[in-house]
Write a protein that holds these residues in place. Structure first.
Motif, PDB file in Angstrom:
ATOM      1  N   GLU A  82       0.825  -1.208   0.000  1.00 15.15           N
ATOM      2  CA  GLU A  82       0.000   0.000   0.000  1.00 15.15           C
ATOM      3  C   GLU A  82       0.860   1.258   0.000  1.00 15.15           C
ATOM      4  OE1 GLU A  82      -2.631  -0.344   3.329  1.00 15.15           O
ATOM      5  OE2 GLU A  82      -3.875  -1.850   2.357  1.00 15.15           O
ATOM      6  N   ILE A  83       1.965   1.223   0.743  1.00 12.41           N
ATOM      7  CA  ILE A  83       2.876   2.365   0.773  1.00 12.41           C
ATOM      8  C   ILE A  83       3.488   2.567  -0.607  1.00 12.41           C
ATOM      9  CG2 ILE A  83       5.061   3.227   1.712  1.00 12.41           C
ATOM     10  CD1 ILE A  83       2.637   3.391   3.661  1.00 12.41           C
ATOM     11  N   GLU A  84       3.938   1.483  -1.227  1.00  8.20           N
ATOM     12  CA  GLU A  84       4.537   1.591  -2.556  1.00  8.20           C
ATOM     13  C   GLU A  84       3.531   2.093  -3.584  1.00  8.20           C
ATOM     14  OE1 GLU A  84       6.264  -2.302  -2.962  1.00  8.20           O
ATOM     15  OE2 GLU A  84       8.195  -1.583  -2.194  1.00  8.20           O
ATOM     16  N   ALA A  85       2.267   1.670  -3.482  1.00  6.79           N
ATOM     17  CA  ALA A  85       1.223   2.151  -4.394  1.00  6.79           C
ATOM     18  C   ALA A  85       0.964   3.644  -4.172  1.00  6.79           C
ATOM     19  CB  ALA A  85      -0.070   1.358  -4.190  1.00  6.79           C
ATOM     20  N   THR A  86       0.971   4.074  -2.916  1.00  8.23           N
ATOM     21  CA  THR A  86       0.785   5.492  -2.604  1.00  8.23           C
ATOM     22  C   THR A  86       1.931   6.312  -3.167  1.00  8.23           C
ATOM     23  OG1 THR A  86      -0.474   4.988  -0.607  1.00  8.23           O
ATOM     24  CG2 THR A  86       0.536   7.159  -0.723  1.00  8.23           C
ATOM     25  N   LEU A  87       3.144   5.834  -2.991  1.00 11.05           N
ATOM     26  CA  LEU A  87       4.306   6.543  -3.535  1.00 11.05           C
ATOM     27  C   LEU A  87       4.232   6.624  -5.055  1.00 11.05           C
ATOM     28  CD1 LEU A  87       7.176   5.096  -1.320  1.00 11.05           C
ATOM     29  CD2 LEU A  87       6.070   7.338  -1.124  1.00 11.05           C
ATOM     30  N   ALA A  88       3.776   5.552  -5.700  1.00 11.35           N
ATOM     31  CA  ALA A  88       3.642   5.558  -7.163  1.00 11.35           C
ATOM     32  C   ALA A  88       2.599   6.586  -7.604  1.00 11.35           C
ATOM     33  CB  ALA A  88       3.271   4.169  -7.666  1.00 11.35           C
ATOM     34  N   TRP A 142       1.936   9.319  -6.059  1.00 13.67           N
ATOM     35  CA  TRP A 142       2.514  10.640  -5.825  1.00 13.67           C
ATOM     36  C   TRP A 142       3.601  10.985  -6.826  1.00 13.67           C
ATOM     37  CZ3 TRP A 142       3.560  10.256   0.138  1.00 13.67           C
ATOM     38  CH2 TRP A 142       2.344  10.317   0.827  1.00 13.67           C
ATOM     39  N   HIS A 143       4.115   9.989  -7.525  1.00 10.83           N
ATOM     40  CA  HIS A 143       5.246  10.184  -8.432  1.00 10.83           C
ATOM     41  C   HIS A 143       4.895  11.215  -9.501  1.00 10.83           C
ATOM     42  CE1 HIS A 143       8.922   9.267 -10.557  1.00 10.83           C
ATOM     43  NE2 HIS A 143       8.220   9.188 -11.674  1.00 10.83           N
ATOM     44  N   VAL A 144       5.779  12.177  -9.643  1.00 12.88           N
ATOM     45  CA  VAL A 144       5.616  13.197 -10.671  1.00 12.88           C
ATOM     46  C   VAL A 144       6.687  12.951 -11.719  1.00 12.88           C
ATOM     47  CG1 VAL A 144       5.676  15.662 -11.139  1.00 12.88           C
ATOM     48  CG2 VAL A 144       4.757  14.833  -8.952  1.00 12.88           C
ATOM     49  N   GLY A 145       6.262  12.774 -12.950  1.00  9.86           N
ATOM     50  CA  GLY A 145       7.195  12.495 -14.032  1.00  9.86           C
ATOM     51  C   GLY A 145       8.066  13.698 -14.351  1.00  9.86           C
ATOM     52  N   VAL A 146       9.203  13.413 -14.947  1.00 13.45           N
ATOM     53  CA  VAL A 146      10.124  14.459 -15.369  1.00 13.45           C
ATOM     54  C   VAL A 146       9.576  15.091 -16.640  1.00 13.45           C
ATOM     55  CG1 VAL A 146      12.466  14.939 -16.137  1.00 13.45           C
ATOM     56  CG2 VAL A 146      12.057  13.224 -14.357  1.00 13.45           C
ATOM     57  N   ARG A 147       9.538  16.403 -16.645  1.00 12.25           N
ATOM     58  CA  ARG A 147       9.051  17.107 -17.829  1.00 12.25           C
ATOM     59  C   ARG A 147      10.202  17.381 -18.782  1.00 12.25           C
ATOM     60  NH1 ARG A 147       4.911  21.458 -15.134  1.00 12.25           N
ATOM     61  NH2 ARG A 147       3.667  19.916 -14.095  1.00 12.25           N
TER      62      ARG A 147
END
Length: 88
Positions: A74-80, A82-87
């Motif tokens: 669940e923590i790893e899914a939450t972090l994923a 939240w992940h913001v891709g590089v522009r």
């Protein structure tokens, strides 16, 4: 414990402390606030503050007065999430 199906103990580092791996019946890893804090680079109190604020998924064992635990998946899914891709 009903929520855990397997426990394994390993010695940890030179301090002689033991790390107890807790897994649910589905093989998901359960973490304490201290373990999650180490994983995220935060203090245990910050982890608990973020959990109480609803920012981190977790649950109390044994009802309202039990210790808080976090499922690694669940923590790893939450972090994923939240992940913001590089522009570019």
């Amino acid at each position: 414990m009903n929520d855990t199906s397997a426990h394994t103990e390993r010695s940890g580092g030179t301090s002689g402390r033991r790390l107890i791996e807790r897994t649910t019946e589905h093989g998901d890893r359960l973490l304490t606030a201290a373990e999650l804090g180490h994983y995220l680079g935060l203090s245990a109190s910050t982890v608990l503050d973020r959990w109480q604020a609803g920012h981190l998924p977790g649950f109390k064992l044994f009802g309202r007065t039990g210790p808080v635990r976090f499922r690694l998946s669940e923590i790893e899914a939450t972090l994923a999430d939240w992940h913001v891709g590089v522009r570019a």
